[in-house]
Design an enzyme around this catalytic site. Structure first.
Site, PDB file in Angstrom:
ATOM      1  N   GLY A 276       0.602  -1.398   0.095  1.00 11.29           N
ATOM      2  CA  GLY A 276      -0.093   0.302   0.068  1.00 11.29           C
ATOM      3  C   GLY A 276       0.793   1.212   0.050  1.00 11.29           C
TER       4      GLY A 276
ATOM      5  N   GLU B  27      -2.445   4.997 -13.641  1.00 13.40           N
ATOM      6  CA  GLU B  27      -3.268   4.431 -14.243  1.00 13.40           C
ATOM      7  C   GLU B  27      -4.482   5.955 -13.707  1.00 13.40           C
ATOM      8  OE1 GLU B  27      -2.900   0.445 -11.552  1.00 13.40           O
ATOM      9  OE2 GLU B  27      -5.133   1.194 -11.346  1.00 13.40           O
TER      10      GLU B  27
ATOM     11  N   ILE C 179     -10.895   5.360 -11.008  1.00 12.47           N
ATOM     12  CA  ILE C 179     -12.269   4.589 -11.645  1.00 12.47           C
ATOM     13  C   ILE C 179     -12.797   5.220 -10.309  1.00 12.47           C
ATOM     14  CG2 ILE C 179     -13.733   2.889 -11.763  1.00 12.47           C
ATOM     15  CD1 ILE C 179     -11.463   1.215 -12.700  1.00 12.47           C
TER      16      ILE C 179
ATOM     17  N   GLU D 222      -5.541  -8.866  -8.008  1.00 10.96           N
ATOM     18  CA  GLU D 222      -6.700  -7.508  -7.386  1.00 10.96           C
ATOM     19  C   GLU D 222      -7.040  -6.873  -9.018  1.00 10.96           C
ATOM     20  OE1 GLU D 222      -3.754  -7.312  -3.164  1.00 10.96           O
ATOM     21  OE2 GLU D 222      -3.963  -5.587  -5.311  1.00 10.96           O
TER      22      GLU D 222
ATOM     23  N   GLU E  33      -3.646  -5.477 -10.411  1.00  7.99           N
ATOM     24  CA  GLU E  33      -2.124  -6.072 -10.901  1.00  7.99           C
ATOM     25  C   GLU E  33      -1.872  -7.381 -10.015  1.00  7.99           C
ATOM     26  OE1 GLU E  33       0.402  -4.122  -7.163  1.00  7.99           O
ATOM     27  OE2 GLU E  33      -1.173  -2.651  -7.082  1.00  7.99           O
TER      28      GLU E  33
ATOM     29  N   ARG F 294       2.526 -13.600  -3.366  1.00 10.06           N
ATOM     30  CA  ARG F 294       2.941 -13.936  -1.786  1.00 10.06           C
ATOM     31  C   ARG F 294       1.976 -13.701  -1.178  1.00 10.06           C
ATOM     32  NH1 ARG F 294       2.339  -9.257  -0.066  1.00 10.06           N
ATOM     33  NH2 ARG F 294       2.267  -7.043  -1.763  1.00 10.06           N
TER      34      ARG F 294
ATOM     35  N   ARG G 204      -6.394  -3.916  10.701  1.00 11.20           N
ATOM     36  CA  ARG G 204      -4.719  -4.517  11.431  1.00 11.20           C
ATOM     37  C   ARG G 204      -4.060  -3.186  12.263  1.00 11.20           C
ATOM     38  NH1 ARG G 204      -0.374  -3.552   6.033  1.00 11.20           N
ATOM     39  NH2 ARG G 204       1.632  -2.939   7.609  1.00 11.20           N
TER      40      ARG G 204
END
Lengths: 164, 495, 495, 164
Positions: free
Chosen positions: B164, B199, B202, B274, B287, B291, B337
């Protein structure tokens, strides 16, 4: 007995200590005239106080070590405390000195000595824990000292910049 | 099966890997930089070697040397650090030590994010629209020109990416260069690589992830989907599975795209495909995360699959244990998190010694962490402190239980983002499941709800008493029972 | 559904009940004796009242008074304390407050254990053979006469029973009166009732429990079975589900007996029907536990049923959510009862302040506890400190993971039975699943396996260094990284 | 430098401290002539030492506050430590005094003054944490003092019985 003016989330309460602990460990206080019984653990530091019971309401707490906020199941609320007996307001924190809030590496310095800055304006970038962290000016003023340069690592509480 | 696994990571994920290895009877080798000497991941390993080179956990050569010295036959890189280092994966392969990952070939292909999107688009699948190439922050004019072609708003993304950091939105041409500079600097700090790409954004959209498992025989299965739209400070802080608000046909379509993409790159092991999903439910590939991810926990809860175990089995050349119909997705899970940071002060990291540390318990609550009361949160590393995940039969039940679990966690001595997470989980947009990536613009900390008047009064009284106690004016007497545990002893005479 | 639930208990089970209430959105009222003032069960409740009468948690009148004062419409007594107090259950019913339990009628019937066995036998089901009545320890001659009729070996059991205290085996007439005296004294200490009864012992045997749920409409389901044969110091310390070594026909038969017995007594809520199973697989009813048990955790793991939630729903008059075929029993679970006691010194209870407290994590591991680093283990109450339960797809996987979890738990500052539990789980008889109640005679602490020579050498070196450090001869220098977290800073200069 | 004789689980090791900590925090010791590098956290009390690393082997530890045992993943082992430099054996613990190991209530007293007792023989029952706990004679001898009676509650470490 002590009297305090507590401002919490913008609301004022006058709190007066009226009785020492009873055999069950509850202390009597008067809050805006109303009598309440409170139990609190005896802790060395404020930020280790984990709970309180007010009458029949238990609270799970986190209290800032400097009593600037109190956190419970109801969220985190700002605090201001004034001792009405000694008639001294606790000083508002923050003068013009910017210290390192964590150890880290100075990534960039955004101000120079002599420059005018506004409160909230970014003055340097401190890199720590894989993050770049902006430090901002604590108040309006003029930069009087810049003690650091990019690439330098600094210790906790090291004085970085002063705003006069 | 492998005999000895080197864990090329630290913190929570290293602990997590050590646990599964013990469950499987595989012995483990930990590595540590000197500041992590007594860390939990070291204690839980069977052997431990100090890393002495300047790059520490990021040094492929020293990691490989330790693996060879200790006789490890497999290396798990976790996430971050060397987990996406193509050179490292190649060196392991050359040395005859199995690296856990998608294979160095597929890894190289998906690591180039612009190239990966192009390839997926060429295969006829919907993708987001990336810039034609990557940029350094100095490429001002070229950036502005490319941005004009793509149109605003734009997402600025780190090429090294993952976790991120370095992702940000530029809404106008006026923002662009400042956003790029900040993203690039963040990426440089996190990954030592400041390259970025653009990118077409959206908005509003949801960020949907499909975790997959692929074996060396070409079998690929998905493990449902997750919604990772809720971010703070550019990081996913709350993830849930399944993603709310996807129609069953849109969900089925996104799963099929993910499987196709996984086959396209011949991905092995655990990866995540993703997507950005627009307000009409259409999905666009953006992307591949090649992992295990922090958020895999939420997938483990709804599938009862131990993803680390599957990674190890796949790397050992075993076929997948389950076909797609044997993947039973049950109930709902929410992941939080927990970071050592102060959301009230610009997300400033908060290293230090943990004081009180109380975790939630009871049914269907799990916390993975390297921390405990008395542990040090080091200043050198990422601020991820603990992963909380909660399961429930329904989304409603799960939200209620998550709120309960969040009330129970108490971490003292350092600052955490727990109070922020509590606000997110209680927020109407989250509860309704209607949130999008635009939720990051909601200023949660500014407009806190007030407690009922009596509770505010109680808190004021508590604060007053705490202040007086602290300033030595008053000492609440601790009842005798507190200290001796033997109060009112006359009660205890035989009846 | 109920609005407000009074938790008439303390410690781990009170915390457990508060958690489920929060999950269901029911507000809770805690009670506490003064020594429990800051305890976790108090903090997690919405309201809390101090008990001031001499009997504290055992005082039915004060508990009911608090319920009325706080406006609670339901009371959960947990286990122990007032959970099997017929008078309390009746008083609640009379006051219009729902007691969570089997109903005062069924409770009275199953509380008289000799009578309950007689009734089950009369219904044509196999039972153990009890003495004709209960005895006080002074009834020496009558006891010996009755014992001669039943034949040795004999089990001496507390009438007030539950929680394993007061149960002991007398193998010969010479033992009997001493065993009775000790059992009676233990029961007096634990339950304030020294009455005992005798049961013809079946040796070797397994102790098998079938947990059931019954609603007010007469629906009854079972949730599989558990093996509670492994005891230490007369308490079940390890329980697993399903019970190993039962043939599927024997298992089916024991389930059917349990359902028949539950219907016979018209049991409501969560109860456990307990059996002794001989070496040929035949089962004999021995008693009903008319409440939630410590070991229910193991059942929750294989069924994913929240037993406290079901208790509350049933008490609210709702029908069972599941029919018997909707109870999905999956995998295997092992439960360990962690006590604050010192098995190396005659199981002496070990109250005090908990120092370090590190819990296991990762997939399929759960710990329920009232404790945390810094918490007090009070001297007044039961020594149950934490409940550890581990789930796995197979028994083998579960044993491996339990061993892992037991290695991870670290509790300092007080003594616990963790090292004993580790020896049990690693013992060949446990691993093979062939153990019986005679396992309690295995002297686990006497013949400890030695570590490999190099490890013993290392431990000797560690002990020496610890001694020197303690006696001030040497201070290991803590590398700078330990304290500042900022070691070798030159590494961090921009690349 | 210090030399110690460590007896662990019946096996003897001679341990000699040979070097102060290096920059990585490892200390050199010689065990029965063999050189080992050990890292240990610096703790105030023995029972808070949670881990150690010997060469490349990490250990999770519990150490008795009186160093009578050490516990690791390999189980719990008895310890005896003798300082070879000062040539003094640490005294074996336990004289003839029986003290309360936890606070509790005396449920029964099984011996009288003047009575001969054997080591391991139960001498009284102490009720605590809802359990009856037998306390046994620490050695053979004659009961010289009985300071308590049934029904009496006692504090931690209170002297209960003496055996002469």
């Amino acid at each position: 007995m002590s009297r305090l003016l507590i401002t919490i989330a913008g609301h004022e309460f006058e709190v007066e200590l009226i009785a020492s602990p009873d055999s069950d460990g509850f202390i009597g206080v008067r809050v805006n005239g109303e009598l309440l019984r409170i139990a609190l653990p005896l802790e060395r530091t404020l930020d280790t106080i984990e709970w309180a019971i007010v009458e029949s309401h238990p609270y799970v707490l986190r209290i800032d070590h400097d009593l600037r906020w109190i956190e419970s199941a109801y969220g985190r609320h700002r605090l201001q405390i004034r001792d009405l007996d000694v008639a001294v307001v606790r000083p508002a924190s923050g003068d013009g000195r910017v210290k390192a809030p964590i150890p880290g590496l100075i990534a960039r310095v955004l101000v120079e000595v002599g420059q005018r800055v506004a409160a909230g304006q970014p003055i340097l970038i401190l890199e720590a824990m894989k993050m770049q962290n902006e430090l901002v000016a604590p108040r309006d003023g003029q930069v009087t000292t810049v003690n650091i340069r990019p690439g330098q690592s600094v210790l906790l509480n090291e004085l970085l910049v002063e705003i006069g | 099966m492998f005999k000895k696994l080197l864990i090329a990571n630290r913190g929570e994920i290293a602990v997590r890997i050590a646990r599964t290895c013990r469950d499987l009877g595989i012995s483990t080798v930990a590595v540590y930089e000197v500041g992590d000497m007594g860390a939990l991941h070291v204690r839980l390993a069977d052997e431990a070697f100090m890393l002495t080179s300047a790059q520490g956990y990021r040094d492929p050569r020293e990691l490989l040397a330790v693996a060879q010295r200790s006789g490890a036959d497999v290396i798990h890189p976790g996430y971050g650090l060397v987990s996406e280092d193509v050179g490292f994966e190649q060196a392991c392969e050359a040395a005859g030590i199995t690296p856990i990952g998608p294979g160095s070939g597929p890894l190289a292909q998906v690591r180039d994010r612009v190239e990966a999107i192009t390839r997926v688009g060429a295969a006829g699948l919907p993708t987001t629209q990336p810039s034609s190439r990557s940029f350094a922050p100095e490429d001002g004019a070229a950036l502005l020109a490319e941005a004009d072609q793509l149109g605003y708003p734009l997402v600025v993304k780190s090429c090294a990416g993952g976790r991120g950091r370095g992702t940000a939105i530029a809404r106008t041409a006026d923002d662009l260069l400042a956003v790029v500079r900040r993203s690039s600097a963040q990426a440089q700090a996190a990954y030592r690589d400041g390259q970025i790409y653009l990118e077409a954004a959206i908005l509003p959209s949801r960020y949907i992830e499909v975790p997959i498992l692929g074996d060396v025989f070409g079998n690929v299965i998905h493990m449902g989907d997750r919604d990772g739209s809720i971010q703070r400070n550019t990081r996913k802080v709350v993830t849930e599975a399944p993603a709310p608000g996807l129609s069953s046909s849109d969900r089925e379509a996104i799963w099929q795209s993910a499987l196709t993409i996984a086959r396209l790159f011949a991905l092995r092991g655990a990866c995540t495909i993703e997507f950005v999903v627009d307000s009409t439910g259409r999905h666009f590939f953006t992307e591949v995360k090649p992992r295990i991810q922090v958020e895999h926990l939420v997938t483990e809860m709804i599938s009862r699959i131990d993803v680390v175990r599957e990674q190890i089995r796949i790397a050992a050349g075993l076929p997948l244990e389950r076909s797609q119909d044997q993947v039973y997705l049950e109930g709902h899970a929410i992941f939080c998190r927990v970071n050592a940071e102060d959301p009230w002060h610009g997300y400033l990291p908060s290293p230090g010694r943990i004081g009180s540390f109380q975790l939630p318990g009871g049914p269907n609550v799990r916390v993975d962490t390297y921390a405990y009361a008395g542990a040090e949160v080091p200043v050198r590393y990422d601020s991820l402190l603990a992963k909380l995940v909660v399961w429930g039969a329904t989304r409603e039940e799960t939200i209620q239980r998550t709120q309960r679990a969040l009330q129970e966690i108490r971490i003292g001595g350092i600052q955490t983002n727990l109070s922020l997470i509590r606000l997110i989980i209680a927020h109407a947009e989250f509860v309704s499941g209607s949130y999008t990536t635009e939720f990051s613009r909601v200023r949660l900390l500014d407009a806190l709800p007030l407690p009922p008047a009596e509770r505010l009064r109680d808190l004021a009284a508590i604060a007053a008493l705490a202040f007086l106690q602290h300033t030595q004016t008053v000492h609440p007497a601790i009842p005798q029972a507190y200290t001796s545990g033997w109060h009112r002893e006359s009660r205890r005479l035989p009846d």
